[in-house]
Design a protein around this motif. Structure first.
Motif, mmCIF file in Angstrom:
data_model
loop_
_atom_site.group_PDB
_atom_site.id
_atom_site.type_symbol
_atom_site.label_atom_id
_atom_site.label_comp_id
_atom_site.label_asym_id
_atom_site.label_seq_id
_atom_site.Cartn_x
_atom_site.Cartn_y
_atom_site.Cartn_z
ATOM 1 N N ARG A 1 -14.496 -20.634 43.162
ATOM 2 C CA ARG A 1 -14.774 -20.275 41.768
ATOM 3 C C ARG A 1 -13.527 -19.659 41.136
ATOM 4 N N VAL A 2 -13.226 -20.073 39.907
ATOM 5 C CA VAL A 2 -12.114 -19.528 39.136
ATOM 6 C C VAL A 2 -12.675 -19.013 37.819
ATOM 7 N N ALA A 3 -12.371 -17.763 37.490
ATOM 8 C CA ALA A 3 -12.886 -17.168 36.256
ATOM 9 C C ALA A 3 -11.909 -16.101 35.769
ATOM 10 N N ALA A 4 -12.103 -15.721 34.516
ATOM 11 C CA ALA A 4 -11.321 -14.630 33.927
ATOM 12 C C ALA A 4 -12.172 -13.367 33.945
ATOM 13 N N ALA A 5 -11.578 -12.247 34.387
ATOM 14 C CA ALA A 5 -12.274 -10.954 34.429
ATOM 15 C C ALA A 5 -11.358 -9.912 33.802
ATOM 16 N N GLY A 6 -11.539 -9.683 32.506
ATOM 17 C CA GLY A 6 -10.669 -8.738 31.817
ATOM 18 C C GLY A 6 -9.240 -9.241 31.798
ATOM 19 N N PRO A 7 -8.291 -8.431 32.227
ATOM 20 C CA PRO A 7 -6.889 -8.868 32.209
ATOM 21 C C PRO A 7 -6.502 -9.736 33.404
ATOM 22 N N ASP A 8 -7.427 -9.962 34.332
ATOM 23 C CA ASP A 8 -7.108 -10.665 35.579
ATOM 24 C C ASP A 8 -7.726 -12.048 35.615
ATOM 25 N N ALA A 9 -7.031 -12.907 36.366
ATOM 26 C CA ALA A 9 -7.611 -14.191 36.769
ATOM 27 C C ALA A 9 -8.130 -14.022 38.193
ATOM 28 N N VAL A 10 -9.380 -14.457 38.415
ATOM 29 C CA VAL A 10 -10.033 -14.230 39.707
ATOM 30 C C VAL A 10 -10.297 -15.577 40.368
ATOM 31 N N LEU A 11 -9.829 -15.714 41.615
ATOM 32 C CA LEU A 11 -10.091 -16.889 42.447
ATOM 33 C C LEU A 11 -10.908 -16.426 43.645
#
Length: 454
Positions: free
Chosen positions: A371-381
């Motif tokens: 899963r790849v998503a945006a969480a605030g200022p971060d990109a999360v993998l």
């Protein structure tokens, strides 16, 4: 040997000498300026007093001359202005004080017309310097010239002594300042000298020691604390370097020893050996050595902070591309939000993603989720599998160099134990984190890196 000119250059002086010289010079200049101003004030005060009193004496004498036109001896009214003389228009003496009896007319300039007052300082034989006040007075008998004078020998006599005392005061004060500043700087730099000696001992090999932090909370104590922080980091680096060297020597020794043993056995009885099998076994050991050396080179570059160009990369597209690059034993489900952009080094992130996908595929039973998503200022993998998972006490240990859990060794005998270490170092090089997080089933790895433009 240093030349005399080099030794006299301020750049060769110690901090104590430079601070003392600068402070002494500044104070000396201020004292000289103060002494000059003080002398000018005293001199101006003396002459201002003579000016005012002389004006009064001359005015009184002018009134007397205007009213009585005296002859003979003039009586002194002011104890300082003892030189009194009245002259007619031709310059002849009409009246004078006792101190001027027998002397000719005073050659002192006077105003050209009655009314104004003249002030002059003249040298006079027998009296030294004399402060004169002159006026012209209009009387019924004609124009008279009035002169009053006050010897200023007392002031001029002691002026040299006065100036000498002032100069001596400046020298004494400057010397006292130099001594006080030198002593103060020496005491202030004492902790620095202690730290320097301790650092010299530490440089000699005692990297586990710290420097002494002085009691007063000031810039020197902050320096000592900063030095201790640096020493702690250095000790940590050295400790990890020693551990790394020990691990590398062990990991390289095993395949080399195995390869050497196989070749020695084969060479003892060459006619009984299956040389293609020997070559395949040697090639496997060589591949393992090549993998270890390659991983070590990547770790060395990441640890050295070697600059590599970065690009704007869509993480979702990158994950889809790498997941579909080759057939997978286990199906992978990919959920990637659009527009998750990060500023990264593409081949480094590909290596990280490949390590995580290969690790998940190796341990999964039936499926892998990405899963790849945006969480605030971060990109999360996030990479998750449905395998046996990782025990909480092992979630940090798996990122150590050459650390492989028993299950990993059983599933893949050719691994180097550096994949997750390299992955975490890549994440840190991009200002992010990589952790083994909690999961209801299987292992779950979460990568966070800053998004582009945030």
């Amino acid at each position: 040997m240093r030349r005399l000119g080099d030794l006299l250059s301020p750049s060769c002086w110690s901090v104590r000498t430079r601070v003392t010289a600068a402070a002494t010079l500044i104070v000396a200049l201020m004292l000289v300026a103060g002494v000059v101003i003080f002398y000018q004030v005293v001199s101006r005060t003396v002459y201002q007093g003579l000016h005012d009193r002389g004006g009064f004496v001359a005015a009184d004498l002018a009134t007397l001359v205007r009213e009585t036109d005296p002859r003979g001896t003039l009586h002194v009214q002011d104890p300082d202005f003892t030189l009194l003389q009245v002259l007619d228009a031709d310059g002849d003496v009409l009246a004078a004080s006792e101190s001027l009896h027998g002397r000719g007319p005073l050659r002192v300039p006077a105003p050209g017309r009655p009314g104004p007052t003249g002030y002059h300082t003249e040298s006079m034989r027998g009296f030294g310097k004399v402060y004169f006040v002159t006026k012209r007075v209009q009387t019924p008998q004609g124009v008279r010239k009035v002169c009053v004078g006050a010897p200023i020998t007392t002031f001029t006599r002691y002026r040299g002594l006065f100036i000498g005392l002032l100069v001596g005061s400046v020298l004494i004060a400057a010397s006292a300042v130099a001594w006080i500043v030198s002593l103060s700087v020496r005491r202030a730099l004492r902790p620095v000298r202690v730290m320097s000696a301790e650092l010299a001992d530490i440089t000699g090999g005692g990297t586990d020691r710290l420097v002494t932090v002085p009691d007063p909370v000031d810039e020197v104590s902050e320096l000592a604390e900063s030095v201790n922080v640096t020493l702690n980091r250095l000790e940590d680096v050295l400790r990890r370097q020693r551990a790394f060297v020990a691990d590398v020597s062990h990991e390289l020794r095993s395949p080399l020893t195995g390869l050497r043993a196989q070749l020695e056995v084969a060479l003892e009885h060459p006619e009984d050996e299956d040389w293609p099998a020997v070559a395949r076994a040697a090639l496997a050991d060589a591949d393992r050595l090549q993998g270890i050396v390659g991983d070590l080179l990547i770790l060395a570059k990441l640890g050295a902070g070697v600059h590599v160009p970065r690009e704007r990369v869509d993480l979702g597209e990158l994950v889809r591309t790498e997941a579909g690059r080759r057939p997978r034993r286990i199906p992978m489900e990919i959920a990637a939000d659009a527009g998750v952009i990060a500023h990264v080094t593409p081949h480094h992130l590909v290596r990280l993603l490949t390590n995580l996908l290969d690790n998940a595929e190796r341990h999964a039973k039936s499926r892998v989720w990405v899963r790849v998503a945006a969480a605030g200022p971060d990109a999360v993998l996030e990479v998750r599998d449905d395998g046996a998972g990782i025990a909480p006490e092992d979630r940090e240990r798996i990122f150590w160099r050459f650390q492989r859990l028993a299950e990993g060794r059983d599933r893949d005998h050719s691994g180097t134990g550096l994949g997750l270490t390299i992955s975490r170092d890549i994440a840190r090089a991009h200002g992010g984190t990589l952790v083994a997080a909690d999961s209801d089933q299987g292992a779950r790895f979460v990568l966070r890196i800053p998004r582009d433009g945030l």
